[in-house]
Design a protein around this motif. Structure first.
Motif, PDB file in Angstrom:
ATOM      1  N   ALA A  88      58.680  13.134  56.395  1.00  0.00           N
ATOM      2  CA  ALA A  88      57.927  13.291  57.641  1.00  0.00           C
ATOM      3  C   ALA A  88      56.550  13.856  57.344  1.00  0.00           C
ATOM      4  O   ALA A  88      56.390  14.763  56.523  1.00  0.00           O
ATOM      5  CB  ALA A  88      58.668  14.203  58.617  1.00  0.00           C
ATOM      6  N   LEU A  89      55.568  13.286  58.025  1.00  0.00           N
ATOM      7  CA  LEU A  89      54.209  13.801  58.022  1.00  0.00           C
ATOM      8  C   LEU A  89      53.920  14.281  59.429  1.00  0.00           C
ATOM      9  O   LEU A  89      53.946  13.491  60.376  1.00  0.00           O
ATOM     10  CB  LEU A  89      53.216  12.707  57.619  1.00  0.00           C
ATOM     11  CG  LEU A  89      51.732  12.990  57.911  1.00  0.00           C
ATOM     12  CD1 LEU A  89      51.240  14.215  57.146  1.00  0.00           C
ATOM     13  CD2 LEU A  89      50.883  11.764  57.583  1.00  0.00           C
ATOM     14  N   VAL A  90      53.646  15.568  59.580  1.00  0.00           N
ATOM     15  CA  VAL A  90      53.368  16.151  60.886  1.00  0.00           C
ATOM     16  C   VAL A  90      51.902  16.572  60.910  1.00  0.00           C
ATOM     17  O   VAL A  90      51.513  17.572  60.301  1.00  0.00           O
ATOM     18  CB  VAL A  90      54.285  17.357  61.177  1.00  0.00           C
ATOM     19  CG1 VAL A  90      54.056  17.866  62.607  1.00  0.00           C
ATOM     20  CG2 VAL A  90      55.749  16.982  60.968  1.00  0.00           C
ATOM     21  N   ASN A  91      51.090  15.771  61.592  1.00  0.00           N
ATOM     22  CA  ASN A  91      49.663  16.065  61.708  1.00  0.00           C
ATOM     23  C   ASN A  91      49.452  17.034  62.867  1.00  0.00           C
ATOM     24  O   ASN A  91      49.283  16.633  64.021  1.00  0.00           O
ATOM     25  CB  ASN A  91      48.882  14.766  61.932  1.00  0.00           C
ATOM     26  CG  ASN A  91      48.829  13.907  60.689  1.00  0.00           C
ATOM     27  OD1 ASN A  91      48.439  14.361  59.619  1.00  0.00           O
ATOM     28  ND2 ASN A  91      49.233  12.642  60.824  1.00  0.00           N
ATOM     29  N   ASN A  92      49.477  18.315  62.537  1.00  0.00           N
ATOM     30  CA  ASN A  92      49.400  19.368  63.542  1.00  0.00           C
ATOM     31  C   ASN A  92      48.073  20.109  63.522  1.00  0.00           C
ATOM     32  O   ASN A  92      47.673  20.685  64.537  1.00  0.00           O
ATOM     33  CB  ASN A  92      50.558  20.361  63.315  1.00  0.00           C
ATOM     34  CG  ASN A  92      50.404  21.633  64.118  1.00  0.00           C
ATOM     35  OD1 ASN A  92      50.558  21.632  65.331  1.00  0.00           O
ATOM     36  ND2 ASN A  92      50.076  22.725  63.434  1.00  0.00           N
TER      37      ASN A  92
END
Length: 278
Positions: A88-92
C-alpha cells in the motif's frame, strides 16, 4: 488484501497530525511500515515511540522534503532499491491553506507541489512495484475542499488565493486517483481517494479554522481504505469519510485530466505509468 501483519505500507506525512496517529494504529496491527517525514529529529522520535508502545520493530523512516522534486525522486528511488514489495502507498503528506504565496525549491507554487505533485511522482514511480506486489492499494488522502484547476494560471502567479491553491491541489489529487484506477485496472492494484474528516484539530487547521471532527475519525476513515477486505475490488472511487461520494466535476472530465497528466509530466519529468496489466 493480505493480513495487515503481512503488509509493507508506505505512509507519507507520518510525523504529525492524522499521519502520526495512523502510523501508530498500523504499527499496533503489526504492519511493516515505511514512514516518511521531512524532519530527522521527528522521525527518530516517532520510531522510538512506536517501537516502545507497539513492540513493532519492522519500522523504518525515510527523510524527504516535498518542496524539492529531487527529494521526492530520491525517495522513490530508495523505495525501489531497498524493497521488493509494497502492499500500500498512502499519500497523506500535505500542507493546508497558506496565508501567502510560497514557491518550492523548484520555483513551483508550494501547495500544488507538496499536496499534488509529490503524490503524482510517487504513485507513478512506484506503480510497477505495487503491481508486482498485487493485491495492493493506492490511497490518496484528499479533501472535500475542491476547486477546478485554472490551467491558464495553475501556479496562481496572477491571482493568488490560499483556499484556491489548496482546493485545486486536492482536486488534482482526485483526478490522479481516477487516472491511476483506469490505468491499473486488471493489475490487482486499486486506487481510491478520500476526505477523511472535516477540520480535524491538526496544526494545519487550528490556526485558521474551528475543529469539527476528531483525529480519531480521520484515522478510522483512512485505515478502512487501507485495510478493509470489503474494498478489495473497489477502485476509482472518491469517499467522503466512509461513504462513496461525488468529487468535483472537473475530476471526471477526461480532457482536463489529460491536460493535468501532460502538465504533471512536464513539471516533474516523471511519465504516467504505461499499461501494466499485461
Amino acid at each position: 488484501m493480505r493480513p495487515v501483519p503481512d503488509q509493507t505500507i508506505l505512509l507519507t506525512g507520518a510525523t504529525d497530525g492524522m499521519g502520526r496517529e495512523l502510523a501508530r494504529e498500523l504499527a499496533a496491527q503489526g504492519a511493516s511500515l515505511i514512514l516518511h517525514g521531512r524532519s530527522a529529529t521527528k522521525g527518530e522520535e516517532l520510531l522510538s515511540e512506536l517501537r516502545a508502545s507497539t513492540g513493532n520493530d519492522r519500522l523504518s523512516y525515510e527523510l524527504a522534503d516535498f518542496s524539492s522534486l529531487e527529494d521526492i525522486r530520491k525517495l522513490g528511488d530508495r523505495i525501489l532499491s531497498t524493497h521488493d514489495r509494497l502492499d500500500a502507498l498512502v499519500n497523506n503528506a500535505g500542507i493546508g491553506v497558506e496565508l501567502a504565496r510560497q514557491e518550492s525549491q523548484d520555483g513551483l507554487e508550494l501547495t500544488f507541489q507538496v499536496d499534488y505533485l509529490a503524490a503524482y511522482m510517487l504513485s507513478c514511480r512506484l506503480a510497477p512495484l505495487l503491481v508486482r506486489s498485487a493485491p495492493a492499494r493506492i490511497v490518496n488522502v484528499s479533501s472535500a475542499g475542491q476547486a477546478p484547476i485554472n490551467f491558464r494560471d495553475v501556479m496562481l502567479e496572477r491571482n493568488w488565493d490560499g483556499v484556491q491553491a489548496y482546493c485545486q491541489a486536492k482536486l488534482a489529487q482526485i483526478s490522479l486517483t481516477f487516472d491511476l484506477a483506469e490505468r491499473l485496472r486488471g493489475t490487482g492494484v486499486t486506487a481510491n481517494a478520500l476526505h477523511p474528516a472535516s477540520y480535524m484539530p491538526t496544526k494545519m487547521v487550528v490556526n485558521l479554522f474551528t475543529p469539527q471532527s476528531t483525529v480519531e475519525e480521520g484515522v478510522h476513515s483512512t485505515l478502512r481504505m487501507i485495510t478493509d477486505p470489503s474494498l478489495d475490488d473497489v477502485t476509482g472511487t472518491y469517499f467522503n469519510r466512509t461513504q462513496r461520494s461525488r468529487a468535483g466535476a472537473q475530476a471526471y472530465d477526461e480532457r482536463d485530466r489529460a491536460r493535468l497528466r501532460a502538465l504533471s509530466e512536464s513539471l516533474t519529468g516523471v511519465s504516467f505509468p504505461a499499461d501494466l496489466s499485461g
